[in-house]
Write a protein that holds these residues in place. Structure first.
Motif, PDB file in Angstrom:
ATOM      1  N   HIS A   1      65.065 -12.297  45.453  1.00 11.17           N
ATOM      2  CA  HIS A   1      64.132 -12.424  46.565  1.00 11.17           C
ATOM      3  C   HIS A   1      62.811 -11.773  46.162  1.00 11.17           C
TER       4      HIS A   1
ATOM      5  N   VAL B   1      59.043 -10.584  47.915  1.00 14.56           N
ATOM      6  CA  VAL B   1      58.313 -10.355  49.159  1.00 14.56           C
ATOM      7  C   VAL B   1      56.880  -9.983  48.798  1.00 14.56           C
ATOM      8  N   TYR B   2      55.937 -10.664  49.415  1.00 12.57           N
ATOM      9  CA  TYR B   2      54.515 -10.397  49.203  1.00 12.57           C
ATOM     10  C   TYR B   2      53.842 -10.398  50.569  1.00 12.57           C
TER      11      TYR B   2
ATOM     12  N   TYR C   1      54.824 -12.922  53.279  1.00 15.19           N
ATOM     13  CA  TYR C   1      55.392 -14.089  52.596  1.00 15.19           C
ATOM     14  C   TYR C   1      56.674 -13.707  51.869  1.00 15.19           C
ATOM     15  N   VAL C   2      57.592 -14.654  51.791  1.00  9.36           N
ATOM     16  CA  VAL C   2      58.851 -14.423  51.077  1.00  9.36           C
ATOM     17  C   VAL C   2      59.201 -15.641  50.239  1.00  9.36           C
TER      18      VAL C   2
ATOM     19  N   GLY D   1      60.903 -20.713  50.555  1.00 12.86           N
ATOM     20  CA  GLY D   1      59.893 -19.689  50.790  1.00 12.86           C
ATOM     21  C   GLY D   1      58.514 -20.262  51.040  1.00 12.86           C
TER      22      GLY D   1
END
Length: 82
Positions: free
Chosen positions: A25, A27-28, A31-32, A45
């Protein structure tokens, strides 16, 4: 879900009890993304293209190590993208 790397505001996590195929995974911010470890394809995503490109670049370098972690269900930190 253990964090295995962090770079440029992106957090990479791996969860061993998760469903196949082996994946990680990312994560930003809000956002994912979910990435297949073998193909490095984003399975699902909504990551921006620039973040997605950085994640794929990092994952290509660390692919074999992530596969070992998934198989052995033992995690450790991996180096960030520089």
């Amino acid at each position: 879900m253990p964090e295995i790397a962090r770079f440029y505001g992106i957090v990479i996590k791996l969860f061993f009890g998760d469903h196949p195929p082996p994946h990680f995974h990312a994560v930003y911010g809000e956002y994912v993304g979910l990435f297949n470890i073998d193909t490095l394809e984003m399975i699902e995503g909504d990551l921006p293209n620039r973040a997605k490109d950085l994640i794929i670049e990092w994952a290509a370098i660390n692919k074999e190590e992530m596969k070992k972690m998934w198989e052995k269900q033992e995690f450790h930190k991996l180096p960030p993208l520089e």
